[in-house]
Design a protein around this motif. Sequence first.
Motif, mmCIF file in Angstrom:
data_model
loop_
_atom_site.group_PDB
_atom_site.id
_atom_site.type_symbol
_atom_site.label_atom_id
_atom_site.label_comp_id
_atom_site.label_asym_id
_atom_site.label_seq_id
_atom_site.Cartn_x
_atom_site.Cartn_y
_atom_site.Cartn_z
ATOM 1 N N ASP A 76 -0.668 -3.340 7.533
ATOM 2 C CA ASP A 76 -1.572 -3.365 6.381
ATOM 3 C C ASP A 76 -2.580 -2.227 6.374
ATOM 4 O O ASP A 76 -3.177 -1.920 5.342
ATOM 5 C CB ASP A 76 -2.277 -4.736 6.282
ATOM 6 C CG ASP A 76 -3.118 -5.058 7.509
ATOM 7 O OD1 ASP A 76 -3.335 -4.166 8.351
ATOM 8 O OD2 ASP A 76 -3.545 -6.222 7.625
ATOM 9 N N GLY A 77 -2.791 -1.606 7.534
ATOM 10 C CA GLY A 77 -3.744 -0.496 7.596
ATOM 11 C C GLY A 77 -5.206 -0.935 7.596
ATOM 12 O O GLY A 77 -6.099 -0.090 7.608
ATOM 13 N N THR A 78 -5.458 -2.224 7.589
ATOM 14 C CA THR A 78 -6.842 -2.687 7.467
ATOM 15 C C THR A 78 -7.281 -3.644 8.578
ATOM 16 O O THR A 78 -8.475 -3.866 8.748
ATOM 17 C CB THR A 78 -7.050 -3.423 6.122
ATOM 18 O OG1 THR A 78 -6.097 -4.488 6.032
ATOM 19 C CG2 THR A 78 -6.854 -2.475 4.947
ATOM 20 N N CYS A 79 -6.342 -4.197 9.336
ATOM 21 C CA CYS A 79 -6.738 -5.214 10.321
ATOM 22 C C CYS A 79 -7.311 -4.551 11.575
ATOM 23 O O CYS A 79 -7.326 -3.332 11.707
ATOM 24 C CB CYS A 79 -5.540 -6.098 10.686
ATOM 25 S SG CYS A 79 -4.413 -5.342 11.868
ATOM 26 N N CYS A 97 -4.799 -2.253 13.361
ATOM 27 C CA CYS A 97 -4.553 -1.018 12.610
ATOM 28 C C CYS A 97 -5.727 -0.059 12.785
ATOM 29 O O CYS A 97 -5.540 1.142 12.966
ATOM 30 C CB CYS A 97 -4.324 -1.327 11.132
ATOM 31 S SG CYS A 97 -2.698 -2.032 10.789
ATOM 32 N N CYS A 116 -0.074 -5.011 14.099
ATOM 33 C CA CYS A 116 -0.782 -5.442 12.885
ATOM 34 C C CYS A 116 -0.604 -6.951 12.679
ATOM 35 O O CYS A 116 0.505 -7.475 12.789
ATOM 36 C CB CYS A 116 -0.234 -4.698 11.675
ATOM 37 S SG CYS A 116 -0.937 -5.266 10.119
ATOM 38 N N ILE A 117 -1.702 -7.613 12.347
ATOM 39 C CA ILE A 117 -1.610 -9.079 12.201
ATOM 40 C C ILE A 117 -0.847 -9.476 10.943
ATOM 41 O O ILE A 117 -0.413 -10.610 10.812
ATOM 42 C CB ILE A 117 -3.000 -9.761 12.262
ATOM 43 C CG1 ILE A 117 -3.930 -9.215 11.183
ATOM 44 C CG2 ILE A 117 -3.628 -9.581 13.636
ATOM 45 C CD1 ILE A 117 -5.273 -9.930 11.151
HETATM 46 ZN ZN LIG Z 1 -2.958 -4.252 10.416
#
Ligand SMILES: [Zn+2]
Length: 344
Positions: free
Chosen positions: A89-92, A95, A103-104
Motif C-alpha cells: 500500500d505504500g502507507t503502512c 512500507c 506490508c500489512i
Molecule cells: Zn504497506
Amino acid sequence: MRATVMYGAGDVRIETVPDARLIEPTDALVVVIRAAICGSDLWPYKTMDHSETGRRMGHEAIGVVEAVGADVRTVKVGDVVVMPFAYSDGTCVFCHEGLQTSCIHGGFFGTVEVAGAQAEAVRVPQADGTLVVMPAGTDDALMPSLLTLSDVMATGHHAAVVAKVGPGKTAAVVGDGAVGLCGVIAARRLGAEQIILLGRHPDRIILGREFGATDIVSERGDEAVERVHELTDGFGVHSVLECVGLEESERTALSIARPGGAVGRVGVPQDETMPASRPAFYNNVTVGGGPAPARAYIEELLPDVLEGRIEPGRVFDRVARLDEVPDGYRAMNEREAIKVLIGF
Ligand SMILES: [Zn+2]
C-alpha cells in the motif's frame, strides 16, 4: 484472456481464463507488455503436486494501465508501469520502513489471492503503492533491463545491501542464475573491489565477468570454501550474497564470510534449518535477508537503468511469446536458458 497456469510439476499450460478486472477500488488493471519466467517458478515446476484448479503463474511484468479503481490517485490510464513481485500500500508502518514485502495490506502475485502476470493482463492491488510509472517515451530497448526491476535486479541488490557491500570491500556471490548475476552488478555498483562469483555454467560465467566479477570459483562444497579463502589471504570475504537457497549453497555462503562479515540471503531456503550455524556464530557473521522489497529499490536503481550504467536485462537470453511459455519453463529448468523474457 490467455494466461499461464501450472497444474503440477512439469505441467504448464496456456489457457483461456476469465478476463482480469478491477475488484477493489484501490486496484489497477494492467495490460502486460513484457513478463518473465523466474528461477523461483522452477521450484513448483519441479515439485508441485497435481492441482485440479492450477496456479496462475508470474510475478514480473511491465504493462500499460488500462483502468483504475475509484480510490487510485497517482497511477493513471495509459501509464507504462513496472510491477514489483509483491504488492504493497505504500502507507503502512513497514512500507515507511522500506520493507514493502511485509506490508500489512500486501501480498504476492502468482498466488491464490492474486493471479499471476504471465498473462495478457493482471489485476494489481494497492496500485498507488505498488506500481512505478516509467517516464514517457522510454526506449523499448530498455524494457528487458526495466523488467528486471520487478524482481531479479532488485533481489540481487537486496542481497548486496543486506551483505553490507561497500567501497573497497570483498564480496562473493553464491549462484550464477539471473539473481546471482544481478548480484554481481549490484556488488560492483555499490563499490566492491573484489567480486568472486561461485558458479559453473560457462555462459553465465562469461556474463558474470562482463558484469564485474573479478574471480570465478567453479568448485563446490569444501573445495569452493578453500578456493575463496585462497583468493582472500585466507580470511574469506566481507560480504556474501546467497542467491540459491539450497543446503550446500547456504553452507558455502556462511563458510566463506570472513569474521565480522555479513551474508545476504535471497535464495528461497528449501530447508527449515540453516547449516553452518556454529562457525557463523564464532565468526560473528551477520546473517540476514529475505524477499527483496523491490518497490523500495526501483526508484534508486531506475536512473542507472535509464542512463545505461547497468544492463541487468542481459540476463534474458531467450524471448518467448505467451504460447511458448511452457517450453520456456522447460528450457530454464534444463539450464538451456538463463532467463526467459515473455513478449506480447
Ligand atoms: Zn504497506
